[in-house]
Design an enzyme around this catalytic site. Sequence first.
Site, PDB file in Angstrom:
ATOM      1  N   GLY A 143      19.361  -4.133  61.773  1.00  0.00           N
ATOM      2  CA  GLY A 143      19.154  -2.885  60.987  1.00  0.00           C
ATOM      3  C   GLY A 143      20.307  -1.877  61.079  1.00  0.00           C
ATOM      4  O   GLY A 143      21.336  -2.301  61.295  1.00  0.00           O
ATOM      5  N   SER A 144      19.958  -0.494  60.949  1.00  0.00           N
ATOM      6  CA  SER A 144      20.865   0.435  60.699  1.00  0.00           C
ATOM      7  C   SER A 144      21.602   0.748  61.963  1.00  0.00           C
ATOM      8  O   SER A 144      22.829   1.428  61.984  1.00  0.00           O
ATOM      9  CB  SER A 144      20.249   1.703  60.336  1.00  0.00           C
ATOM     10  OG  SER A 144      19.485   1.660  59.307  1.00  0.00           O
ATOM     11  N   THR A 145      21.424  -0.053  63.128  1.00  0.00           N
ATOM     12  CA  THR A 145      22.333   0.388  64.277  1.00  0.00           C
ATOM     13  C   THR A 145      23.546  -0.256  64.175  1.00  0.00           C
ATOM     14  O   THR A 145      24.467   0.383  64.666  1.00  0.00           O
ATOM     15  CB  THR A 145      21.750  -0.449  65.407  1.00  0.00           C
ATOM     16  OG1 THR A 145      21.721  -1.872  65.231  1.00  0.00           O
ATOM     17  CG2 THR A 145      20.411  -0.155  65.864  1.00  0.00           C
ATOM     18  N   LYS A 152      25.504   0.177  61.267  1.00  0.00           N
ATOM     19  CA  LYS A 152      26.030   1.092  60.079  1.00  0.00           C
ATOM     20  C   LYS A 152      27.412   1.647  60.676  1.00  0.00           C
ATOM     21  O   LYS A 152      28.213   1.910  59.797  1.00  0.00           O
ATOM     22  CB  LYS A 152      25.115   2.307  59.461  1.00  0.00           C
ATOM     23  CG  LYS A 152      23.927   1.444  58.726  1.00  0.00           C
ATOM     24  CD  LYS A 152      22.970   2.554  58.277  1.00  0.00           C
ATOM     25  CE  LYS A 152      21.815   2.021  57.191  1.00  0.00           C
ATOM     26  NZ  LYS A 152      20.666   2.913  56.820  1.00  0.00           N
ATOM     27  N   GLU A 201      14.886   3.021  56.560  1.00  0.00           N
ATOM     28  CA  GLU A 201      14.967   1.445  55.750  1.00  0.00           C
ATOM     29  C   GLU A 201      13.779   0.893  55.301  1.00  0.00           C
ATOM     30  O   GLU A 201      13.352  -0.073  55.393  1.00  0.00           O
ATOM     31  CB  GLU A 201      15.694   0.499  56.636  1.00  0.00           C
ATOM     32  CG  GLU A 201      16.924   0.944  57.436  1.00  0.00           C
ATOM     33  CD  GLU A 201      17.026   0.258  58.657  1.00  0.00           C
ATOM     34  OE1 GLU A 201      18.211   0.755  59.315  1.00  0.00           O
ATOM     35  OE2 GLU A 201      16.738  -0.610  58.975  1.00  0.00           O
TER      36      GLU A 201
END
Length: 668
Positions: free
Chosen positions: A325-327, A329, A649
């Site tokens: 996931g967004s970790t 980014k 998300e």
Amino acid sequence: MKPRRSIKDPRGESLLFRRRALAGFALIVLCLCLLLGRFVFLQVMHHDEFVTRSQANRVKPRAIPPARGLIYDRNGVLLADNVPAFRLEVVPEQVKDMPALLQRLGQVVPLGQDDLDAFGKQLRQSRRFDSVPLKMHLTEDEIARFAVNRWRFPGVDVVPYLTRRYPLGGLFAHVVGYVGRIDADDLERLDPKRYQGTSHVGRSGIERSYENILHGTPGYELLEVNADGRTQRVLETHAPTPGKNLYLSLDVRLQKAAEAAFDGRPGAAVAIDPRNGQVLAMVSVPTFDPNLFVNGISQADYAALTNDPDKPLYNRALRGVYPPGSTVKPLVGLAGLETGMRTPQDSVVSTGVFYIPGQQRGYRDDQRGGVGRVDLEGAIEQSVNTYFYKLALDMGIDRFSEYMGKFGFGRPTGIDLIGESSGVLPSRAWKAANYRQPWYPGETVIAGIGQGYWAVTPLQLGHAIATFAGHGVPYAPRLVMATQGGVNAAPQPLANPPSGPSVIRKPADWDVVNQGMQRVIYGARGTGRQLGVGFPYLMAGKSGTAERFSRRSEAYDTNRSTEYLASRHRAWFVAYAPADNPQIAVAAILESGAWGASAAGPIVRSILDAWLASHGGEIADAKRLPVSAAPLAPDAAPAGNAPPDLGVEDSQPVEDLPAPATSSGDTP
């Protein structure tokens, strides 16, 4: 007429007697010669051999297994030790009727079906003159009852031994592991001389990975026995060499804090020191009691563990694979800077939906309607998908995968544990090898936000964040930081040099991403705001809410129930502190969590608080903050922990692994 008497022949009789006497004497001499020859053969020519045989009938050697090395945490807290115990052993060659003996013995010492099954299995794998354990860990009452009836059971004896014990139970079960009884497969791979008299071997975790160091070298003693094989006295003793003790880099206080923060919810957390790769905490929830396995787990206990839907035997930190996931980014943004595809000032306009040029399918942003224009720092702070969609698309999957691979994604980290999963780093070659399909631009787009094929273990993600926190210098994660060869010997540190040069070429790029991750905690619109409140040092972090199911329609999901969202999301949070001089990096995942910051963030904060309590006095060259409140940006709104309208998300076009990502409308 009377018969005539034979005339006596004294001379002939004397000659006959003489011949018979000589023959008898010759026979006697021959027998004496044979006896003398046999005597010479036995007492002179083969003296040593027969003395050894004779001695063997009187003297019996018995192997003395070495004491297994102890395992401690970094502060000397005992995690695995040895306690004295007694067991029943049987020598098969001294037993004429084994079933009858077991039946009679069971009337004196209770023998469960698990004991009999384990004994039967090992009996088939052992030599007839080797002692085979029948019942482990006898009670004092069982020992006393057998002692009274010992004369009834030839070939059976009570033998002392050291059994493994894990004082903290399940707290370190997935890391320290456990030992188990040696079976046929072990006999084929283990050195028979080194494992003489040993009944247990490491099965998982540190116990298995460091078996050669923990085991030691066996000794032996010479016993004088009688005709029944009973020991009369000990003639000689040659002591074994115990295994080395291990000191782990783990901290019991951090481990307890992490497990308590999960509160029984399935997930995992890893904390690493970015300065040297030492693993400070490694938790997988739920866990199990490793003591159950030491002397043979019962069928009921094993069935309870294997049938548990939460799979307590599964090491999620080491083997669990999840979309990050967004970790990731911040690392994707760093890739854009390092490859020259972006500058810190470059910005994008977030309108709520991103489109690949020439396609009609939209890829949604974090918030409905978008957040407007953002640069890299703002995109990290607010977790703006559009920025990373476009960046990943501009980079292309080949350049994207090459740079992400520098942080260890897609391969084992090299931690000193057996059984680590490799995860998946999406790439053109990987998809061709696994699906025999071409790569689509849409798959590149969703890889930019840590979804699609991308899968990481909590350990991998923790290692990647620790590498970034250490200014790009990679260290292979390590659990064992020192060994000790004796009780009075000083622990010997194990070196863990960097596995390569820094993967970050320009320090200024690190500063930009670091600032963006600080804004996640302290910014007005940061997804992890308030997690830094009360923490006396700067913290940097990133939330991630990885979806478990792909979008089935264009409609927005309006169900905001936390329970509902938790069933659809995996909640991540990563952080490191102090942000201006990182000394700990943490990654935590909840398998079911509504939002990354609100569900997994408190777990990370609990670990950091425990670390501060135990290591606060060691922190140097880091800026202290007021304890009363976390610093917010000048334009900060009142702090709150409510997620944005659609959450992090929400409704992104992703697939639950291992199914491939949807790429309708894309062309190779």
